[in-house]
Each structure stands twice: as C-alpha cells, then as structure tokens.
Design a protein around this motif. Structure first.
Motif, PDB file in Angstrom:
ATOM      1  N   ALA A 539      -4.474  -7.978  -4.701  1.00  0.00           N
ATOM      2  CA  ALA A 539      -3.972  -6.686  -4.230  1.00  0.00           C
ATOM      3  C   ALA A 539      -2.632  -6.809  -3.525  1.00  0.00           C
ATOM      4  CB  ALA A 539      -4.993  -6.038  -3.307  1.00  0.00           C
ATOM      5  N   TYR A 540      -2.278  -8.025  -3.136  1.00  0.00           N
ATOM      6  CA  TYR A 540      -1.015  -8.251  -2.424  1.00  0.00           C
ATOM      7  C   TYR A 540      -0.086  -9.160  -3.227  1.00  0.00           C
ATOM      8  CZ  TYR A 540      -3.785  -6.314   1.357  1.00  0.00           C
ATOM      9  OH  TYR A 540      -4.570  -5.488   2.128  1.00  0.00           O
ATOM     10  N   SER A 541      -0.318  -9.238  -4.541  1.00  0.00           N
ATOM     11  CA  SER A 541       0.434 -10.135  -5.415  1.00  0.00           C
ATOM     12  C   SER A 541       0.970  -9.364  -6.613  1.00  0.00           C
ATOM     13  CB  SER A 541      -0.469 -11.282  -5.902  1.00  0.00           C
ATOM     14  OG  SER A 541      -1.030 -11.998  -4.816  1.00  0.00           O
ATOM     15  N   ASP A 542       1.979  -9.938  -7.267  1.00  0.00           N
ATOM     16  CA  ASP A 542       2.571  -9.297  -8.444  1.00  0.00           C
ATOM     17  C   ASP A 542       3.169 -10.377  -9.335  1.00  0.00           C
ATOM     18  OD1 ASP A 542       3.779  -7.660 -10.316  1.00  0.00           O
ATOM     19  OD2 ASP A 542       4.807  -6.400  -8.840  1.00  0.00           O
ATOM     20  N   PRO A 550       3.213   0.332  -7.789  1.00  0.00           N
ATOM     21  CA  PRO A 550       3.493   1.334  -6.749  1.00  0.00           C
ATOM     22  C   PRO A 550       3.342   0.797  -5.332  1.00  0.00           C
ATOM     23  CG  PRO A 550       1.365   1.752  -7.788  1.00  0.00           C
ATOM     24  CD  PRO A 550       2.028   0.683  -8.604  1.00  0.00           C
ATOM     25  N   ALA A 551       2.778  -0.421  -5.189  1.00  0.00           N
ATOM     26  CA  ALA A 551       2.660  -0.992  -3.848  1.00  0.00           C
ATOM     27  C   ALA A 551       4.023  -1.360  -3.258  1.00  0.00           C
ATOM     28  CB  ALA A 551       1.763  -2.232  -3.888  1.00  0.00           C
ATOM     29  N   TRP A 552       5.042  -1.506  -4.121  1.00  0.00           N
ATOM     30  CA  TRP A 552       6.386  -1.853  -3.651  1.00  0.00           C
ATOM     31  C   TRP A 552       7.146  -0.598  -3.226  1.00  0.00           C
ATOM     32  CZ3 TRP A 552       7.599  -6.794  -2.825  1.00  0.00           C
ATOM     33  CH2 TRP A 552       6.975  -7.801  -3.583  1.00  0.00           C
ATOM     34  N   SER A 553       7.994  -0.763  -2.228  1.00  0.00           N
ATOM     35  CA  SER A 553       8.900   0.312  -1.823  1.00  0.00           C
ATOM     36  C   SER A 553      10.210  -0.304  -1.353  1.00  0.00           C
ATOM     37  CB  SER A 553       8.282   1.162  -0.706  1.00  0.00           C
ATOM     38  OG  SER A 553       8.066   0.372   0.449  1.00  0.00           O
ATOM     39  N   TRP A 554      11.247   0.521  -1.310  1.00  0.00           N
ATOM     40  CA  TRP A 554      12.581   0.021  -0.988  1.00  0.00           C
ATOM     41  C   TRP A 554      13.027   0.467   0.405  1.00  0.00           C
ATOM     42  CZ3 TRP A 554      15.448  -3.325  -3.842  1.00  0.00           C
ATOM     43  CH2 TRP A 554      15.105  -3.503  -5.182  1.00  0.00           C
ATOM     44  N   VAL A 555      13.769  -0.416   1.055  1.00  0.00           N
ATOM     45  CA  VAL A 555      14.645  -0.044   2.158  1.00  0.00           C
ATOM     46  C   VAL A 555      16.065  -0.113   1.597  1.00  0.00           C
ATOM     47  CG1 VAL A 555      15.537  -0.690   4.424  1.00  0.00           C
ATOM     48  CG2 VAL A 555      13.097  -0.953   3.925  1.00  0.00           C
ATOM     49  N   ARG A 556      16.777   1.014   1.643  1.00  0.00           N
ATOM     50  CA  ARG A 556      18.131   1.098   1.073  1.00  0.00           C
ATOM     51  C   ARG A 556      18.123   0.694  -0.404  1.00  0.00           C
ATOM     52  NH1 ARG A 556      18.699  -0.782   6.270  1.00  0.00           N
ATOM     53  NH2 ARG A 556      18.433  -2.926   5.543  1.00  0.00           N
ATOM     54  N   GLY A 557      17.309   1.363  -1.173  1.00  0.00           N
ATOM     55  CA  GLY A 557      17.230   1.051  -2.583  1.00  0.00           C
ATOM     56  C   GLY A 557      16.896   2.292  -3.387  1.00  0.00           C
ATOM     57  N   PRO A 558      16.619   2.114  -4.680  1.00  0.00           N
ATOM     58  CA  PRO A 558      16.539   0.810  -5.357  1.00  0.00           C
ATOM     59  C   PRO A 558      17.911   0.144  -5.492  1.00  0.00           C
ATOM     60  CG  PRO A 558      16.279   2.609  -6.929  1.00  0.00           C
ATOM     61  CD  PRO A 558      16.288   3.236  -5.574  1.00  0.00           C
ATOM     62  N   ALA A 559      17.898  -1.180  -5.485  1.00  0.00           N
ATOM     63  CA  ALA A 559      19.125  -1.949  -5.606  1.00  0.00           C
ATOM     64  C   ALA A 559      19.656  -1.863  -7.028  1.00  0.00           C
ATOM     65  CB  ALA A 559      18.862  -3.408  -5.232  1.00  0.00           C
ATOM     66  N   ALA A 592       1.440  -6.450   3.728  1.00  0.00           N
ATOM     67  CA  ALA A 592       0.808  -7.766   3.815  1.00  0.00           C
ATOM     68  C   ALA A 592      -0.649  -7.591   4.207  1.00  0.00           C
ATOM     69  CB  ALA A 592       1.524  -8.626   4.848  1.00  0.00           C
ATOM     70  N   PRO A 593      -1.495  -8.551   3.883  1.00  0.00           N
ATOM     71  CA  PRO A 593      -2.911  -8.443   4.280  1.00  0.00           C
ATOM     72  C   PRO A 593      -3.067  -8.613   5.783  1.00  0.00           C
ATOM     73  CG  PRO A 593      -2.475 -10.592   3.308  1.00  0.00           C
ATOM     74  CD  PRO A 593      -1.224  -9.792   3.125  1.00  0.00           C
ATOM     75  N   ALA A 594      -4.188  -8.135   6.292  1.00  0.00           N
ATOM     76  CA  ALA A 594      -4.505  -8.369   7.694  1.00  0.00           C
ATOM     77  C   ALA A 594      -4.840  -9.842   7.896  1.00  0.00           C
ATOM     78  CB  ALA A 594      -5.680  -7.492   8.115  1.00  0.00           C
ATOM     79  N   GLY A 595      -4.599 -10.340   9.098  1.00  0.00           N
ATOM     80  CA  GLY A 595      -4.927 -11.731   9.412  1.00  0.00           C
ATOM     81  C   GLY A 595      -3.881 -12.692   8.903  1.00  0.00           C
ATOM     82  N   ASP A 596      -4.240 -13.963   8.876  1.00  0.00           N
ATOM     83  CA  ASP A 596      -3.322 -15.006   8.433  1.00  0.00           C
ATOM     84  C   ASP A 596      -3.211 -14.996   6.912  1.00  0.00           C
ATOM     85  OD1 ASP A 596      -3.254 -15.620  11.087  1.00  0.00           O
ATOM     86  OD2 ASP A 596      -4.303 -17.540  10.904  1.00  0.00           O
ATOM     87  N   PHE A 597      -2.017 -15.343   6.412  1.00  0.00           N
ATOM     88  CA  PHE A 597      -1.822 -15.372   4.967  1.00  0.00           C
ATOM     89  C   PHE A 597      -0.636 -16.267   4.625  1.00  0.00           C
ATOM     90  CE2 PHE A 597       0.772 -11.897   6.569  1.00  0.00           C
ATOM     91  CZ  PHE A 597       1.974 -12.068   5.905  1.00  0.00           C
ATOM     92  N   THR A 598      -0.536 -16.623   3.340  1.00  0.00           N
ATOM     93  CA  THR A 598       0.599 -17.371   2.802  1.00  0.00           C
ATOM     94  C   THR A 598       1.139 -16.611   1.604  1.00  0.00           C
ATOM     95  OG1 THR A 598      -0.320 -19.501   3.496  1.00  0.00           O
ATOM     96  CG2 THR A 598       1.354 -19.551   1.759  1.00  0.00           C
ATOM     97  N   VAL A 732       5.262 -12.963  -7.075  1.00  0.00           N
ATOM     98  CA  VAL A 732       4.951 -12.973  -5.649  1.00  0.00           C
ATOM     99  C   VAL A 732       3.440 -13.091  -5.556  1.00  0.00           C
ATOM    100  CG1 VAL A 732       4.876 -11.644  -3.515  1.00  0.00           C
ATOM    101  CG2 VAL A 732       6.962 -11.668  -4.888  1.00  0.00           C
ATOM    102  N   ARG A 733       2.961 -14.185  -4.983  1.00  0.00           N
ATOM    103  CA  ARG A 733       1.519 -14.426  -4.847  1.00  0.00           C
ATOM    104  C   ARG A 733       1.177 -14.575  -3.377  1.00  0.00           C
ATOM    105  NH1 ARG A 733       1.480 -18.995  -9.621  1.00  0.00           N
ATOM    106  NH2 ARG A 733       1.835 -17.537 -11.368  1.00  0.00           N
ATOM    107  N   THR A 734       0.179 -13.860  -2.970  1.00  0.00           N
ATOM    108  CA  THR A 734      -0.258 -13.914  -1.586  1.00  0.00           C
ATOM    109  C   THR A 734      -1.666 -14.482  -1.531  1.00  0.00           C
ATOM    110  OG1 THR A 734       1.120 -12.000  -1.054  1.00  0.00           O
ATOM    111  CG2 THR A 734      -0.597 -12.584   0.524  1.00  0.00           C
TER     112      THR A 734
END
Length: 737
Positions: A539-542, A550-559, A592-598, A732-734
């Motif tokens: 759910a946090y990977s692509d 749709p989980a992605w969004s832009w700040v000052r985008g889309p580039a 990002a997921p709750a708690g610790d993650f990589t 991107v893998r979480t």
C-alpha cells in the motif's frame, strides 16, 4: 661476547632460575564514559595523542576556549592534556603562548629523539615546532607548507606526519577537497620530491596514516566538522601497499575516484554524539587500538560567542575528546564493530602492566643493572656492561611485552631458563631487529633490516605480541602504528611461551625504560549486523508499471516532463531548489506507514554537472525533511565534479533554517537508495539512517540524522537543482521496520 653467552653467564652468576609460572592475572575491570575530557576541558577538537618516553600519554588539540562553561572568553593556542590511563586528563598548558593566528589540527610524532609538533594556520600554511619533551620547550621551524600555492590544489591544513616501513618520513595534508602526500627529509623538517594526490572527496580532510599487516591505511573525515547538530562528519578509510597509494576502500573504490566513498570507520549513530571525526589512533598496553576523535554533544552543541586568537568574534561548536575501541575485522578498521560512538560505560584501555616498571625503583627486578648516575638517573635502566635484567614475576598465556630501548638494548620476551628464552634486540653492528629463539640451548635468529640511518642512540619502542605460538615483534619510534622493523614467526615446539620478561644489553650504556607485559587483547571478529527491512508494504509502494497511483500528490507540480515510461518514473532535473529559504523544486509525495519503516528506490541518473541531483526524501514540509540523493558536486579548485551519495537534513537551528550533508558510499549511474525511519519515543525524536548499494545486494550503511519529532513524514522523490540530467526511478518500495 654473543648475547646467548651473556644470558648464560648472567643466569649462572645470578642464580636466575624462573619460578613456577602463574598466568598473568587480568586487571580489575575499569570503565570510561565519553567524553573522556569531561571535567577538564569543555572542548578539545582535532585531537592528536602520543605516549611520551616518560610513560605518560599526551593529547594536543585545536585552538579553542577550552573552559567556556566557566566563563572563559578567550582561546588556548594548541592546548595540551596529559593522562596516565587515557581516561582521566589534566590540562598542562598551551604549546604556543598567545598569538594572533589561530592554529588548528595538531599532529605529534617522535622522530630521532625529538617530538615533532605540526599544525595548520588559519591564514594558511603548515608549521613545525620540535622539542625534547612532549611539553617542549619548542623550537619554531617556521612553515613547512607555505600559505600560498603548495602544489596541492585545495586547503593547506589538517596535516599529519608518518614514517614508512623503510624509514622514509611523509607529510599528508589538504582539505576541501583533495588530500596530498609528499616525502620529508631525513630529519622530517622539510618536504622533498614530488607531491602526490592520494584522495579526493567532498569536504575531505584530516588525513591520518597507520601501517598494519603490510597495508598502509589512510583515515580521513568528510561531511563537515563544525555545524553543531548539523555536522555530518564521518571517518572513512582506504588502504594501499604503498604510503603514496593508490588507496582503495573495501568495495574497491579508489580514494581518487570522483565519487563518495565507503569504508566507514565511525559515523553518528543517533545516540548522544553528532559528527564524529578528525581522528588519531593510539594503542594501549594490551595491544588494543583506540580511535581518538572529537564529537559534538547533541543536547548542547554550541558555545556562546567568544573572542578568537585573532580578535574576531567566533561562534564555535563544542567538540570534546572521545575515545572508542577500534576493531580490525576482515582487514578493515571500524569503531566498536560498527556500533559507533559510545554513550555508556565502556571497558577502559589497558594502561597498567601486569608485570612491568618505569624504573623509578628496582623493586620486582633481579640481577638488574644498577640505576645509572648523571644524565640517565631519572628512572631509566642503564647497563654498566653486557647482560640483562629479569622481572621477579612470570607471565603466561597470550601476552604483549613492550619497552622503550636505546643504545643496543633488547627485550626479553620470555625467559624460562638459561637454555630456553626469546629475546629481541636492536643490533647496531648489522642494523637489524633480531629475534633470537633459544630452545635447549640452541639458538635460531629471525631478523628484519632496519632503515639506513636508524638512530640507535635515541629511544625506540620494541613491542612483542604472542598469541598461541604466533609471535610478532615490531620496532617503532612512537607506537603510532609506524613500524620500521617487523619479525613475525611461529614459535617452535619447546620454545617458552611463559616466563619472566626483562631487558637485555649487548654493551655497556644500553638503556631501557617503560618495560612491561599485559595480557594480549582479544580481537573482535564480527561486525554489528546491518539493518534488515521487514515485510514489503504494497500500500506504500509503487513499481511504476501501472497508470498513475492516486496515492501520489505533488508539491509545486506536476513537474514538467515527469512521466511513467517503460516501468519507471522518468523525471528531468529542474532548475529549482529545496534548500533553506529557496523552496522552488517540485516534490512527489505519498503517505508513509505508521511506526518504523524503510523506503527504497532504484535510481538511474545521468548527471554530469554541478548541483544536479535526484533521490528520496522523507518530507514534513519545505523546511523540515531528510534527503538521500545522487548529487553532482564540484571538486574545489579543479574544474572536476564528484558524484556523491548525499544524505542531508533540513530543520531549525536556533531559530534559523539550517541544511547539512553527510556522505555515504559510492554513487554510480544506477544505484539503490534506502532511508530507514525510527521514532525514538523516549527522546521524542525522529532518527533516519541512510544506505546505498551499487548492486542491490551489498549495502553501505552510513550515519544517522535526527530531528525533534513534530509529526508524521511523507515519502517523496525529487529531481532538481540544475537542468540537463534525467532521473529514472525503477520503483519505490516501503518495508516494515
């Protein structure tokens, strides 16, 4: 008369039959807690340490206000501390009284009977002073590297001397961003011959060389020493078969390669200490190496303003004196097996012999030479004739025996009787280190040539380490891992591996001091395990193989130009920034997921010119984030560019937005990047550690950045700073944890 005859005669005359051997008892446990300079000085940057010929350790530091907490507003110019145990230190004065030029980064060596103190000047150039004792008085030899062009393309600071196996002296120096080396003359007072560039890297400085097991190791620091909680200092290392290189890291990356380096010796670990760096090395009486360095206390990193040696108002960072165990694992040095700077009580260095003496008295010694009168009456053991002195007590087991010797003196490593002993001595007629193994009255010599011009009448340390039947004997001037003679052998059956220790003399006038034995250290052979990500969190990977998530969004985008193509997100770099007050770059974000993650990505990047970069971010807002990127950065004064694995953070520093880098392993056109997030609930703090890989299998884990917790981060990507390059993100893998 040959040494074997001397031993036999002395044994018969003195009746020195060794008593029953008892194992060398381990010393009572002793601990230290960093910083070891606490209670003496508040700060002691860029430390250098030597064990003086008086048996005391001395440390030398950069010009600083060493007692600012007591209201001190001025600076001490190259302050000196002393210690008998490497843990408790006493201020002994300053190497240079007063002055208008700030002096930095001292280095100390003992060469041909004289202490050589080198240092950098804030106005440029490297100075040299010599003295008969670790406290001087000092004779000023002026600048050995000029303040102008020295032949090394970047800063003329952060020097260190070193003596190679053949007795040649070298000077290493340079800073921001090239390190250089050059031979010195026989007295180590002037440079001679060609200059060799030996390393280059973004903010590389603080070169320090040691020799071990036939390799020359060049330690250096990068990332920035002195920005308080934003100091990214990290100690790294490369090794070579030659003092002049080429030096390579554990991954095979050359220190002259135009990329950041692996070979991390110590980095911040998210504990109390920030920016560990600018190291020296010392060895305790058990043979254990220790990294001597400075680091910055996270809870109180900065001094109030002070008046510098040049009258200027300075804002300085606290950098107290630290020590930690230096382990050699698989041929590479690393602090505490990779655990990083210590912040709790640790086993202290061994600084007291089980059997030994500084010869203030002759208690514990039999058939000893009488203490000399006159010049050598101050606690030296001086032979009136050929012979030897033995300890009353015996030692056994794995052991280190060492002593300071001159004038034809030798070291008795094990004496089990007139016909069974092991002795090492500096043989003037043949100019060799000789290790004689006598079994049943029959002697076999093992030898190592000493350098031409070897100064037999000045002090040298002969150190013997016996582990099982493996014996190594080295001779050096100052115990700084710069042996100029080495004998390694396997003791034959019947050779004594227990017995008395002592000193031997081939002629009258031979002198010994600081002679003793301690149980040999036990090496650490395995590194602390690197982090291992947990289960993949889809759910946090692509994988960028499907239409836009749709989980992605832009700040000052889309580039402009960013698109999913061929199973990757392809994104041209922008002429835009995400740096302190300049926040113009686009950022692609998802929760990002709750708690610790990589979080991990595979990045292909074709940057070729300055400041192009692309990579991962953990983003809170424009002025609070962690970033791991492949960055292209200029190599100072060269016109070249470095490809850096740049791990940065941005946040508040005393009411001002601050940004700082730390540098990880090599950056290649295709590489894998990881950011590991951990919430430290006990300290309400965010901790992020970075890793990179050139193959997706072997990872270089670097240091840890921290920020006070202020809320959840989002996972993000950036491609920015300068146009003309393209970033391709394969995934991107979480992962949990």
């Amino acid at each position: 008369m040959r040494l074997r005859a001397h031993l036999a005669v002395a044994a018969l005359a003195g009746g020195l039959i060794a008593p029953a051997t008892a194992p060398a008892a381990a010393q009572a446990a002793a601990t230290y807690t960093n910083p070891v300079s606490a209670g003496t000085v508040d700060t002691f940057p860029d430390p250098a340490v030597i064990k003086g010929k008086d048996g005391i350790w001395y440390a030398y530091g950069t010009t600083n206000p060493i007692l600012n907490s007591a209201g001190e507003t001025g600076e001490h110019v190259l302050p000196i501390l002393s210690s008998t145990d490497l843990v408790h230190w006493t201020y002994r004065g300053d190497a240079v009284p007063g002055g208008t030029v700030r002096l930095w980064a001292p280095d100390i060596r003992y060469i041909a009977g004289s202490y050589h103190l080198t240092y950098s000047q804030s106005t440029g150039g490297i100075g040299l002073r010599t003295g008969p004792t670790p406290l001087g008085p000092w004779t000023d030899h002026g600048l050995i590297v000029p303040s102008g062009g020295s032949g090394c393309p970047t800063g003329n600071i952060d020097q260190a001397l070193f003596t190679g196996a053949d007795g040649t002296h070298y000077l290493y120096w340079g800073s921001y961003d090239v390190l250089c080396a050059q031979r010195m003359n026989a007295s180590a007072t002037a440079r001679v011959g060609e200059i060799t560039q030996v390393a280059r890297g973004r903010r590389a400085e603080g070169g320090f060389v040691v020799r071990r097991d036939g390799w020359y190791y060049l330690f250096f620091s990068d990332g920035g020493c002195c920005d308080g909680a934003y100091s990214g200092y990290t100690v790294k290392v490369g090794r070579s078969a030659s003092p002049l290189g080429p030096f390579t890291t554990p991954s095979g990356t050359g220190l002259m390669d135009l990329t950041s380096k692996d070979g991390i010796v110590v980095a911040s670990n998210g504990d109390r200490w920030i920016g560990p760096g600018h190291n020296a090395i010392t060895t305790d009486l058990a043979g254990q190496d220790w990294l001597v360095y400075h680091a910055i206390p996270a809870g109180d990193p900065d001094f109030p303003p002070v008046t510098g040696a040049n009258g200027a108002t300075l804002r300085l960072t606290k950098r107290p004196l630290m020590i930690d165990r230096l382990d050699w694992i698989g041929g590479w040095p690393v602090v505490r097996a990779g655990a990083g700077p210590s912040n709790s009580p640790q086993t202290a260095p061994v600084t007291t012999w089980t059997v030994g003496s500084g010869f203030a008295t002759l208690a514990g010694w039999s058939a000893a030479w009488p203490l000399a009168t006159g010049a050598d009456s101050g606690g030296h053991l001086r032979a009136p004739a050929a012979g030897f002195s033995l300890s009353d007590a015996s030692v056994s087991g794995d052991v280190r025996v060492e002593g300071d010797l001159r004038g034809g003196a030798g070291l008795v490593i094990a004496y089990a009787g007139a016909g069974d002993h092991v002795v090492a001595w500096l043989d003037r007629p043949t100019n060799r280190l000789v290790v004689a193994v006598t079994v049943g009255g029959r002697r076999t010599d093992h030898v190592s040539a000493l350098p031409a011009g070897f100064a037999h009448d000045t002090w040298h340390t002969v150190a013997a380490q016996r582990r099982g039947r493996a014996l190594t004997v080295e001779v050096s001037a100052d115990r700084l891992r710069d042996a100029v003679g080495t004998v390694a052998l396997t003791l034959p059956a019947g050779a004594p591996i227990a017995g008395r220790i002592g000193a031997a003399a081939t002629a009258a006038g031979a002198t010994a001091d600081n002679l003793g034995a301690a149980p040999l250290y036990r090496p650490v052979t395995a590194r602390v395990a690197d982090p291992v990500p947990g289960a993949l969190l889809p759910a946090y990977s692509d994988e960028f193989t499907d239409p836009a998530d749709p989980a992605w969004s832009w700040v000052r985008g889309p580039a402009a130009g960013a698109a999913r193509t061929g199973g990757a997100l392809v994104w041209p770099t922008q002429a835009a920034e995400l740096h302190t007050g300049n926040n113009t770059a686009s950022v692609l974000l998802r929760d990002a997921p709750a708690g610790d993650f990589t979080v991990q990505t595979r990045l292909t990047f074709d940057g070729t010119r300055g400041n192009q970069q692309a990579g991962l971010v953990l983003y809170r807002h424009d002025d609070r984030y962690f970033k791991l990127a492949h960055s292209v950065l200029p190599l100072a004064n060269t016109g070249l560019f470095l490809h850096q694995t740049e791990f940065g953070k941005e946040g508040d520093r005393s009411g001002v937005v601050a940004n700082a880098p730390m540098f990880g392993g090599p950056a290649t056109s295709t590489m894998w990047l990881r950011l590991r997030y951990h919430h430290d609930a006990a300290n309400n703090e965010d901790e992020v550690r970075a890793a990179s890989s050139t193959d997706g299998v072997t990872w270089t884990w670097g240091g840890v950045w921290t920020l006070p917790y202020s809320g959840p981060y989002r996972i993000g990507l950036i491609s920015m700073n300068a146009t003309g390059a393209t970033a391709s993100f394969d995934h991107v893998r979480t992962y949990a944890g």
